[in-house]
Enzyme design. Structure first.
Site, PDB file in Angstrom:
ATOM      1  N   TYR A  50     -30.933 -13.038 -43.221  1.00  0.00           N
ATOM      2  CA  TYR A  50     -30.185 -13.684 -42.135  1.00  0.00           C
ATOM      3  C   TYR A  50     -29.079 -14.568 -42.694  1.00  0.00           C
ATOM      4  O   TYR A  50     -27.904 -14.437 -42.324  1.00  0.00           O
ATOM      5  CB  TYR A  50     -31.152 -14.498 -41.277  1.00  0.00           C
ATOM      6  CG  TYR A  50     -30.495 -15.357 -40.222  1.00  0.00           C
ATOM      7  CD1 TYR A  50     -29.688 -14.799 -39.245  1.00  0.00           C
ATOM      8  CD2 TYR A  50     -30.714 -16.742 -40.186  1.00  0.00           C
ATOM      9  CE1 TYR A  50     -29.090 -15.586 -38.264  1.00  0.00           C
ATOM     10  CE2 TYR A  50     -30.133 -17.535 -39.209  1.00  0.00           C
ATOM     11  CZ  TYR A  50     -29.323 -16.950 -38.267  1.00  0.00           C
ATOM     12  OH  TYR A  50     -28.730 -17.731 -37.290  1.00  0.00           O
ATOM     13  N   THR A  61     -24.621 -20.777 -39.117  1.00  0.00           N
ATOM     14  CA  THR A  61     -25.950 -21.376 -39.152  1.00  0.00           C
ATOM     15  C   THR A  61     -26.165 -22.196 -40.417  1.00  0.00           C
ATOM     16  O   THR A  61     -25.596 -21.886 -41.480  1.00  0.00           O
ATOM     17  CB  THR A  61     -27.030 -20.269 -39.093  1.00  0.00           C
ATOM     18  OG1 THR A  61     -28.315 -20.818 -39.411  1.00  0.00           O
ATOM     19  CG2 THR A  61     -26.747 -19.162 -40.098  1.00  0.00           C
TER      20      THR A  61
END
Length: 312
Positions: free
Chosen positions: A146, A124
């Site tokens: 995250y 990501t």
């Protein structure tokens, strides 16, 4: 080729599974059907895959008996599974176990696959930090649990390339939108609340945030293009996304245009760790993968609205 897709009932994983199957590959999906978001949506995605001949195995990668449950004759593994996004309802332990422990178990499993040509980690832009506008050589500065745990998972995968124990690469994705997007994500929520004439919760100041909103079909183009290029991409990190930036405000206006109605906003406090800007630097993807995303924001939103109306 025989290909394993982890997180196959999810948003991007399901699209990738369908694309690979349409290209003539034998695709096996694995998913734990976590209730982090609607299991009904995941079951809907899984049903679409099984109807096309793609088998789905219900299994949690955090379990240590993967070799007993999954076949080991895969040529490629695409690893989508994980704890997604920046959520105040997810604990650090959720991110740690799903993005690090699960990935380590999958890497161990991959080492036991004698025919494996490439392990592809799906990462990501959150790895870069609050501003994700950089080439892959930039030192990561993740600003959320995250991002931190996805970086750790990425390194667990790439470690095996450095040790020359298996070939691997990691693809960092940018602000993916389109049909099957998770219900808590911006566009699905905008469409849902817009159709219901309910207020959309907008994080304070986020209307000016810049994003590389990238259509899922363009993302899948880049993902599947690594097949056959394992020598070229081995050990590499590659950004996938569009170079075109839009503000959150422009994204809201695109949904309003497609729906033909005004979306009312409810401004709420800022979310810690939220990225201020993402702009995909895809020079490397162009060079290695001949990657060239083409779908406009309006075209992507139109496809997503059509999907939402057809299913919900």
């Amino acid at each position: 080729m025989k290909i394993l897709i982890t997180g196959a009932a999810g948003f991007i994983g399901s699209h990738t599974a369908e694309r690979l199957q349409s290209l003539g590959h034998v695709v096996v999906g694995v998913d734990n059907f976590s209730d982090y978001y609607s299991v009904i949506l995941k079951q809907l995605n899984a049903k679409a895959l099984t109807e096309k001949g793609i088998s789905i195995i219900k299994k949690d990668l955090r379990d240590e008996d993967l070799l007993k449950v999954l076949p080991n004759d895969f040529d490629y593994i695409f690893h989508f599974a994980g704890q997604p996004g920046i959520s105040q309802t997810s604990t650090f332990e959720d991110y740690f176990s799903n993005n690090i422990i699960a990935t380590k178990n999958l890497v161990d499993f991959a080492e036991g696959c004698p025919n494996l040509k490439l392990l592809v980690n799906i990462a990501t832009s959150s790895i870069y930090g609050l501003e994700a506008t950089h080439p892959e050589s930039f030192a990561p500065k993740p600003a959320s649990h995250y991002g931190v745990t996805k970086l750790a998972g990425e390194q667990l995968v790439l470690q095996k390339s450095r040790e020359q124990l298996l070939k691997s690469c990691s693809l960092r994705l940018y602000s993916v939108i389109g049909p099957r997007e998770r219900p808590e994500k911006m566009y699905t929520k905008l469409i849902d609340l817009g159709l219901k004439d309910e207020k959309f919760p907008l994080f304070e100041g986020s209307d000016t945030h810049l994003r590389s909103f990238t259509y899922v079909g363009d993302i899948v183009d880049g993902i599947v293009s690594v097949i056959g290029k394992e020598q070229l991409v081995n050990g590499e990190i590659i950004n996938l996304g569009t170079e075109v930036e839009h503000t959150t405000k422009e994204g809201i206006e695109a949904v309003e245009q497609i729906l033909g109605k005004k979306i009312h906003l409810n401004v709420i406090p800022k979310r810690p760790g939220d990225q201020l800007r993402t702009k995909a630097n895809i020079d490397k993807a162009r060079r290695l993968l001949n990657y060239n995303p083409q779908t406009t924001l309006l075209e992507a939103v139109e496809k997503q609205v059509a999907w939402f109306k057809a299913n919900f």
